[in-house]
Design a protein around this motif. Structure first.
Motif, PDB file in Angstrom:
ATOM      1  N   GLN B  80       0.805  -1.227   0.000  1.00 18.13           N
ATOM      2  CA  GLN B  80       0.000   0.000   0.000  1.00 18.13           C
ATOM      3  C   GLN B  80       0.833   1.271   0.000  1.00 18.13           C
ATOM      4  O   GLN B  80       0.310   2.354   0.266  1.00 18.13           O
ATOM      5  CB  GLN B  80      -0.966   0.006   1.187  1.00 18.13           C
ATOM      6  CG  GLN B  80      -1.986  -1.110   1.109  1.00 18.13           C
ATOM      7  CD  GLN B  80      -3.212  -0.841   1.948  1.00 18.13           C
ATOM      8  OE1 GLN B  80      -3.440   0.256   2.415  1.00 18.13           O
ATOM      9  NE2 GLN B  80      -4.016  -1.846   2.130  1.00 18.13           N
ATOM     10  N   THR B  81       2.120   1.132  -0.251  1.00 13.93           N
ATOM     11  CA  THR B  81       2.927   2.350  -0.349  1.00 13.93           C
ATOM     12  C   THR B  81       2.620   3.077  -1.659  1.00 13.93           C
ATOM     13  O   THR B  81       2.810   4.291  -1.751  1.00 13.93           O
ATOM     14  CB  THR B  81       4.426   2.023  -0.255  1.00 13.93           C
ATOM     15  OG1 THR B  81       4.696   0.862  -1.029  1.00 13.93           O
ATOM     16  CG2 THR B  81       4.853   1.779   1.161  1.00 13.93           C
ATOM     17  N   ALA B  82       2.122   2.309  -2.655  1.00 16.94           N
ATOM     18  CA  ALA B  82       1.715   2.950  -3.918  1.00 16.94           C
ATOM     19  C   ALA B  82       0.532   3.888  -3.656  1.00 16.94           C
ATOM     20  O   ALA B  82       0.456   4.985  -4.215  1.00 16.94           O
ATOM     21  CB  ALA B  82       1.331   1.901  -4.943  1.00 16.94           C
ATOM     22  N   HIS B  83      -0.363   3.450  -2.778  1.00 16.27           N
ATOM     23  CA  HIS B  83      -1.520   4.294  -2.427  1.00 16.27           C
ATOM     24  C   HIS B  83      -1.030   5.585  -1.788  1.00 16.27           C
ATOM     25  O   HIS B  83      -1.544   6.665  -2.043  1.00 16.27           O
ATOM     26  CB  HIS B  83      -2.439   3.564  -1.459  1.00 16.27           C
ATOM     27  CG  HIS B  83      -2.942   2.257  -1.979  1.00 16.27           C
ATOM     28  ND1 HIS B  83      -2.141   1.145  -2.092  1.00 16.27           N
ATOM     29  CD2 HIS B  83      -4.158   1.879  -2.422  1.00 16.27           C
ATOM     30  CE1 HIS B  83      -2.849   0.147  -2.589  1.00 16.27           C
ATOM     31  NE2 HIS B  83      -4.071   0.566  -2.799  1.00 16.27           N
ATOM     32  N   LEU B  84      -0.037   5.388  -0.936  1.00 19.74           N
ATOM     33  CA  LEU B  84       0.533   6.537  -0.228  1.00 19.74           C
ATOM     34  C   LEU B  84       1.146   7.541  -1.209  1.00 19.74           C
ATOM     35  O   LEU B  84       0.889   8.737  -1.132  1.00 19.74           O
ATOM     36  CB  LEU B  84       1.599   6.026   0.734  1.00 19.74           C
ATOM     37  CG  LEU B  84       2.104   7.023   1.746  1.00 19.74           C
ATOM     38  CD1 LEU B  84       1.123   7.086   2.892  1.00 19.74           C
ATOM     39  CD2 LEU B  84       3.463   6.603   2.248  1.00 19.74           C
ATOM     40  N   ILE B  85       1.931   6.994  -2.146  1.00 21.29           N
ATOM     41  CA  ILE B  85       2.604   7.875  -3.119  1.00 21.29           C
ATOM     42  C   ILE B  85       1.555   8.592  -3.965  1.00 21.29           C
ATOM     43  O   ILE B  85       1.634   9.811  -4.182  1.00 21.29           O
ATOM     44  CB  ILE B  85       3.551   7.059  -4.024  1.00 21.29           C
ATOM     45  CG1 ILE B  85       4.686   6.445  -3.211  1.00 21.29           C
ATOM     46  CG2 ILE B  85       4.128   7.927  -5.133  1.00 21.29           C
ATOM     47  CD1 ILE B  85       5.527   5.452  -3.978  1.00 21.29           C
ATOM     48  N   LEU B  86       0.562   7.819  -4.421  1.00 25.24           N
ATOM     49  CA  LEU B  86      -0.419   8.405  -5.340  1.00 25.24           C
ATOM     50  C   LEU B  86      -1.437   9.295  -4.625  1.00 25.24           C
ATOM     51  O   LEU B  86      -2.216   9.983  -5.278  1.00 25.24           O
ATOM     52  CB  LEU B  86      -1.127   7.300  -6.126  1.00 25.24           C
ATOM     53  CG  LEU B  86      -0.208   6.577  -7.115  1.00 25.24           C
ATOM     54  CD1 LEU B  86      -0.887   5.348  -7.686  1.00 25.24           C
ATOM     55  CD2 LEU B  86       0.213   7.511  -8.238  1.00 25.24           C
ATOM     56  N   SER B  87      -1.444   9.249  -3.296  1.00 28.22           N
ATOM     57  CA  SER B  87      -2.307  10.191  -2.569  1.00 28.22           C
ATOM     58  C   SER B  87      -1.614  11.547  -2.440  1.00 28.22           C
ATOM     59  O   SER B  87      -2.204  12.512  -1.984  1.00 28.22           O
ATOM     60  CB  SER B  87      -2.647   9.643  -1.187  1.00 28.22           C
ATOM     61  OG  SER B  87      -1.510   9.678  -0.357  1.00 28.22           O
ATOM     62  N   LYS B  88      -0.332  11.565  -2.808  1.00 28.19           N
ATOM     63  CA  LYS B  88       0.419  12.829  -2.820  1.00 28.19           C
ATOM     64  C   LYS B  88       0.310  13.432  -4.221  1.00 28.19           C
ATOM     65  O   LYS B  88      -0.091  12.736  -5.166  1.00 28.19           O
ATOM     66  CB  LYS B  88       1.895  12.551  -2.489  1.00 28.19           C
ATOM     67  CG  LYS B  88       2.109  11.734  -1.218  1.00 28.19           C
ATOM     68  CD  LYS B  88       2.123  12.603  -0.013  1.00 28.19           C
ATOM     69  CE  LYS B  88       2.456  11.847   1.244  1.00 28.19           C
ATOM     70  NZ  LYS B  88       1.300  11.311   1.962  1.00 28.19           N
ATOM     71  N   PRO B  89       0.676  14.681  -4.376  1.00 26.28           N
ATOM     72  CA  PRO B  89       0.555  15.296  -5.715  1.00 26.28           C
ATOM     73  C   PRO B  89       1.617  14.783  -6.691  1.00 26.28           C
ATOM     74  O   PRO B  89       2.478  15.524  -7.152  1.00 26.28           O
ATOM     75  CB  PRO B  89       0.720  16.794  -5.433  1.00 26.28           C
ATOM     76  CG  PRO B  89       1.446  16.874  -4.149  1.00 26.28           C
ATOM     77  CD  PRO B  89       1.090  15.668  -3.354  1.00 26.28           C
ATOM     78  N   VAL B  90       1.567  13.501  -6.939  1.00 20.62           N
ATOM     79  CA  VAL B  90       2.544  12.846  -7.825  1.00 20.62           C
ATOM     80  C   VAL B  90       1.773  12.143  -8.935  1.00 20.62           C
ATOM     81  O   VAL B  90       0.814  11.417  -8.652  1.00 20.62           O
ATOM     82  CB  VAL B  90       3.376  11.802  -7.042  1.00 20.62           C
ATOM     83  CG1 VAL B  90       4.327  11.064  -7.963  1.00 20.62           C
ATOM     84  CG2 VAL B  90       4.139  12.460  -5.920  1.00 20.62           C
ATOM     85  N   GLY B  91       2.174  12.375 -10.171  1.00 23.47           N
ATOM     86  CA  GLY B  91       1.501  11.732 -11.297  1.00 23.47           C
ATOM     87  C   GLY B  91       1.922  10.277 -11.429  1.00 23.47           C
ATOM     88  O   GLY B  91       2.972   9.875 -10.935  1.00 23.47           O
ATOM     89  N   ARG B  92       1.069   9.525 -12.094  1.00 26.56           N
ATOM     90  CA  ARG B  92       1.410   8.107 -12.270  1.00 26.56           C
ATOM     91  C   ARG B  92       2.608   7.956 -13.199  1.00 26.56           C
ATOM     92  O   ARG B  92       3.388   7.017 -13.052  1.00 26.56           O
ATOM     93  CB  ARG B  92       0.203   7.358 -12.818  1.00 26.56           C
ATOM     94  CG  ARG B  92      -0.930   7.330 -11.818  1.00 26.56           C
ATOM     95  CD  ARG B  92      -2.024   6.402 -12.236  1.00 26.56           C
ATOM     96  NE  ARG B  92      -3.110   6.451 -11.271  1.00 26.56           N
ATOM     97  CZ  ARG B  92      -4.078   5.563 -11.201  1.00 26.56           C
ATOM     98  NH1 ARG B  92      -4.111   4.579 -12.062  1.00 26.56           N
ATOM     99  NH2 ARG B  92      -5.036   5.663 -10.302  1.00 26.56           N
TER     100      ARG B  92
END
Lengths: 354, 251, 313
Positions: B80-92
């Protein structure tokens, strides 16, 4: 998000096209590096880019298996097995010289046809095939191929062509050149003098050919310092001089023991022919024949007034003008002082006549 | 850009801590050194064997490191670290490119480590290293980068085990595809084969190990288009991966 | 402006070859006003985490849409104003707590001068100062949860979305988180969180929403939803004969500390009873309401919804 995906796909397509162009460029560069197009076009079972390493490992295994051959005699079955292994190795590494040359010699007694094919494959696949490919090919064709039922003349012709190709590479050792000469003069029969004469003709022909074709690697010949030992003709002529010498020694010994006048005459004729060979080579400057006894063709050193081999007077050179190298002792031609009388030798000592 | 670098650094740091990679790394250098002991057994080919071994080990290390790429995004999703990263203002796209950068950096570093260590071993034995050795190693590293990009792409629609297998299949196909046009020498099949070999990864463009092992010096004329091929192909794979990642759900 | 607003959002999970469909969220319309602590409740598999993922743009809705702080769902820039704690996080084990927070700060595009002080402050607030340089692999579940909350608050967000923030924490940790949530509310932030610990939700939330099988069962303020379950009218002095008469009107009668207590089912009935008691001469009457617990309310709401679905079938 959809717009971004479209951009991504567009980037992907553009990058793919660029990669194709770059790939073609790489192929072009590769074709320049691999001079032999047969290697470029070969179809083989890919081995994840580790072909050469796997070829090495298989080779190590094969060398161990070769060591297990009892008494060094290979059965046709073992020969076929080794030949298959060598095929695989050379498929993986088309320029594996040892696999071609050493492998072919190993299997040549059991499966000579496959040994020849292996060497021919090596010649075709290798970027710069060395003289070993051709020499081994000539050797196998000469010695083993006739045992496989291939017509003798075909074998010998193949062998001769292979030896010639080996010598034309220029960096081959003397035994390869001599093998070529032997093979080229094999029709001369068993009489050593006739063989010598044929060999002389061969060397002269090689020498002439080398001057007629400048691009040939056999080119070279003489220079102001004497025969050029860097050419096939030069090396062969040196060898031929030695051969003439030993033959003249034999003939002189036979002449000494011979009581029959007719035979003595025949020997003298042979001796004359051998000396003529030697003189021809010397005249052409192909061999260092200046300081040789005219009687027995033995070489003599500086300060010698008589041939140490047959006792004939020789055209001395390099002796001291003061003491004339008393008691026939050697005078150093290029030494600063005579080591017998101590006179300064200088340049005058070197080749003055008595 | 800062987020992209942060993701790349984090990915690099995480994979670099995998002990298995270092085991492979050390084993590779030991194998190259051991090749030098095969002088008699190889009938005097020890030096060439060391060189071939070094280049093959570079490839294996590059492959193993690139395989980590296939595990990276599935692991981020699982933890779930991907969820964490993508909950930040970071594009896929940043996530995919950042991951590839991190893994590529590690691939290059690991291949360079094996290449340099092996070169030292060869040099200490024979006092020289074949010309073009480092150029061939650079192309091996480039191949690893392409494999890493393929690994990331595959991991976006496969589970981690299948993606790992997929990377190996890409590796195998990439080293075989150049034969296709030669097998189908004539006719329409040939054109199709050429088209397929252009679209699929063709690692023949990056494989100069055989030539270098046989003493051919390769220089910029091969190295530059080779690296360009790898860069363009990796970019193409990454762009497809970005498109896939942008359209997929993060479960 | 609502902090969170969804309009008939639907998410259907399809298996390979579309042979099986699971409607995870079904026409969900939800509004969470600003500066509100919203508890998002529902049984396991109700679609809470899916809804949170839809809000954050991790999943794309099949239909419907919504806004977060005025921006459409999935908007990248608005995430700079949002903090998120995922469910059961397993953060990078090779990083220390501080390094992890630095990583998150870089992802949030924060400048070093801004985040270094903030990280220290959050580590202090979460009681992690002593273990700031310890690798996360050595952290307990509760410590990880605190690190997770710290990263969610790094950017001082206007909206904090917490998926099961209290799970795995000891009572001290739970109190700490509750204090933080209250503090956020005081600062004017909006907190949206899901939890199974209903007692805590009841204490903290201004509003709750109950989700069952992807659909909102009820949604409103805690006070509104948790209606009084029973009312007891206490009377200090009353004639025994009147007690017998009034007993028939009440559900139960108790005598406690010299007082009579008449329990009725609703506050209206209680008012009527109180009037009657006073008419009978009863003195010192008081009314005491007994509210339904959130747990009872939750169970009743889910059962009611499940029964209604069974009836529909």
């Amino acid at each position: 998000m959809k717009r971004l995906s479209i951009i991504s796909i567009a980037v992907a397509l553009a990058a793919l096209v660029l990669s194709m162009l770059a790939g073609r460029n790489v192929d072009q560069q590769r074709s320049q590096l691999v001079a032999n197009q047969a290697q470029m076009q070969r179809v083989y079972l890919p081995r994840f880019g580790m072909d050469k390493y796997l070829a090495d490992l298989r080779w190590v295994m094969l060398v161990q298996q070769m060591g297990q051959v009892k008494g060094g005699k290979i059965t046709p079955e073992a020969g076929a097995y080794f030949a298959d292994a060598l095929e695989a190795i050379t498929d993986m590494d088309p320029e594996f010289e040892k696999a071609y040359t050493m492998g072919a010699m190993l299997i040549s007694s059991a499966v000579p046809i496959r040994a020849v094919k292996l060497l021919e494959k090596g010649v075709a696949q290798s970027r710069n095939p060395s003289w070993r490919y051709y020499f081994n090919l000539g050797f196998v064709a000469q010695r083993q191929l006739p045992n496989a039922g291939v017509p003798e003349e075909e074998c010998q012709a193949k062998s001769l062509a292979a030896y010639e190709a080996a010598c034309k590479l220029g960096d081959c050792p003397g035994h390869v050149e001599r093998a070529w000469m032997y093979q080229a003069t094999r029709g001369a029969g068993s009489d050593p003098v006739k063989v010598l004469l044929a060999q002389k003709d061969f060397v002269l022909k090689v020498h002439t050919d080398s001057f007629s074709d400048d691009s040939d690697s056999l080119t070279g010949g003489t220079n102001e310092f004497g025969p050029d030992s860097g050419t096939t003709a030069g090396r062969l002529s040196a060898w031929l001089a030695g051969r003439s010498r030993s033959l003249s020694h034999d003939l002189l010994a036979r002449h000494l023991l011979e009581t029959d006048a007719a035979k003595r005459q025949s020997i003298e004729a042979d001796l004359k022919a051998v000396r003529a060979v030697y003189d021809q080579i010397r005249t052409l400057g192909l061999a260092n024949a200046d300081h040789a006894c005219k009687h027995c063709l033995s070489a003599f050193g500086p300060g010698e007034f008589y041939c140490s081999s047959c006792g004939q007077e020789v055209k001395a050179y390099g002796y001291c003008r003061t003491c004339h190298a008393a008691n026939g002792k050697l005078v150093l031609p290029h030494g600063a002082y005579c080591h017998v009388c101590g006179t300064k030798a200088a340049a005058k000592v070197t080749t003055a006549n008595k | 850009m800062r987020d992209l670098i942060a993701i790349a650094q984090n990915t690099f740091g995480r994979i670099a801590r995998q002990k298995a990679v270092y085991f492979v790394l050390m084993s590779s250098v030991v194998i190259v050194g051991a090749m030098g002991l095969y002088g008699t057994l190889s009938a005097g080919r020890a030096q060439i064997m060391m060189l071939d071994g070094a280049l093959a080990m570079c490839l294996i290390v590059g492959l193993v490191t690139a395989m980590a790429a296939a595990l990276e995004i599935p692991r981020e999703l699982k933890e779930q670290t991907a969820h964490l990263i993508l909950s930040k203002p970071v594009g896929r796209a940043q996530v995919v490119i950042g991951k590839l950068r991190g893994i590529s950096g590690l691939c290059i570093m690991n291949v360079a480590l094996v290449a340099v260590a092996s070169a030292l071993v060869i040099h200490s034995n024979y006092g020289t290293v074949a010309p073009g050795y480092f150029a061939a190693c650079a192309l091996v590293a480039a191949e690893a980068v392409v494999l890493a990009a393929a690994g990331i792409l595959l991991s976006l629609f496969m589970n981690d085990v299948l993606a790992l297998v997929g990377v190996f299949v890409v590796f195998a196909v990439g080293h075989a595809v150049h034969v296709l046009p030669r097998v189908m020498a004539e006719g329409g099949g040939h054109k199709l084969a050429v088209a397929v070999s252009n679209v699929l990864p063709n690692f023949q463009h990056l494989d100069f190990k055989g030539l270098v092992g046989n003493g051919v010096a390769i220089g910029g004329a091969v190295l530059v288009p080779g690296l360009l091929y790898a860069l363009c192909y990796a970019t193409a794979l990454t762009a497809v991966a970005v498109a896939v990642f942008q359209s997929r759900d993060i479960h | 402006m609502a902090a969170i607003e969804t309009d008939a959002v639907t998410k259907v999970f399809k298996s390979w070859w579309h042979r099986r469909h699971v409607v995870a969220v079904n026409h969900l319309s939800l509004t969470v006003r600003e500066n509100c602590v919203f508890g998002f409740l529902g049984p396991n598999g109700a679609g809470k985490t899916t809804t949170i993922k839809l809000l954050l743009g991790l999943l794309t809705p099949d239909s419907g849409g919504g806004h977060l702080l005025g921006a459409p769902l999935g908007d990248r820039d608005i995430k700079e104003r949002i903090g998120f704690l995922p469910d059961s996080p397993n953060f990078y084990p090779h990083l220390s707590a501080k390094d992890f927070l630095v990583y998150c700060a870089r992802l949030l595009h924060l400048e070093k001068r801004d985040y270094s002080g903030r990280i220290e402050q959050l580590l202090e607030q979460m009681g992690l100062t002593d273990v700031r340089n310890r690798k996360l692999r050595e952290f307990s579940r509760g410590m990880l949860q605190r690190v997770g909350i710290a990263q969610a608050l790094l950017n001082n967000p206007d909206l904090v979305i917490l998926d099961e923030p209290i799970t795995g924490l000891d009572p001290f940790g739970r109190n700490q988180i509750k204090d933080i949530i209250r503090g956020l509310k005081r600062e004017g932030k909006t907190v949206f969180f899901s939890s199974h610990i209903l007692a805590d939700v009841e204490q903290m939330c201004d509003e709750i929403g109950v989700l069952n099988r992807g659909q909102m069962v009820c949604h409103g303020s805690v006070h509104e939803l948790l209606a009084e379950k029973q009312t007891t009218v206490w009377c200090e002095s009353i004639q025994a004969t009147d007690v017998e008469a009034l007993e028939a009107l009440a559900e139960s009668v108790v005598r406690k500390n010299g007082r009579w207590g008449f329990t009725v089912s609703s506050s209206a009935a209680g008012e009527a009873l109180r009037s009657k008691i006073e008419a009978c001469g009863g003195k010192g009457t008081t009314m005491e309401g007994q509210k339904e617990s959130l747990e009872d309310f939750f169970v009743a709401a889910i059962e009611k919804d499940n029964n209604a679905r069974r009836g529909e079938r």
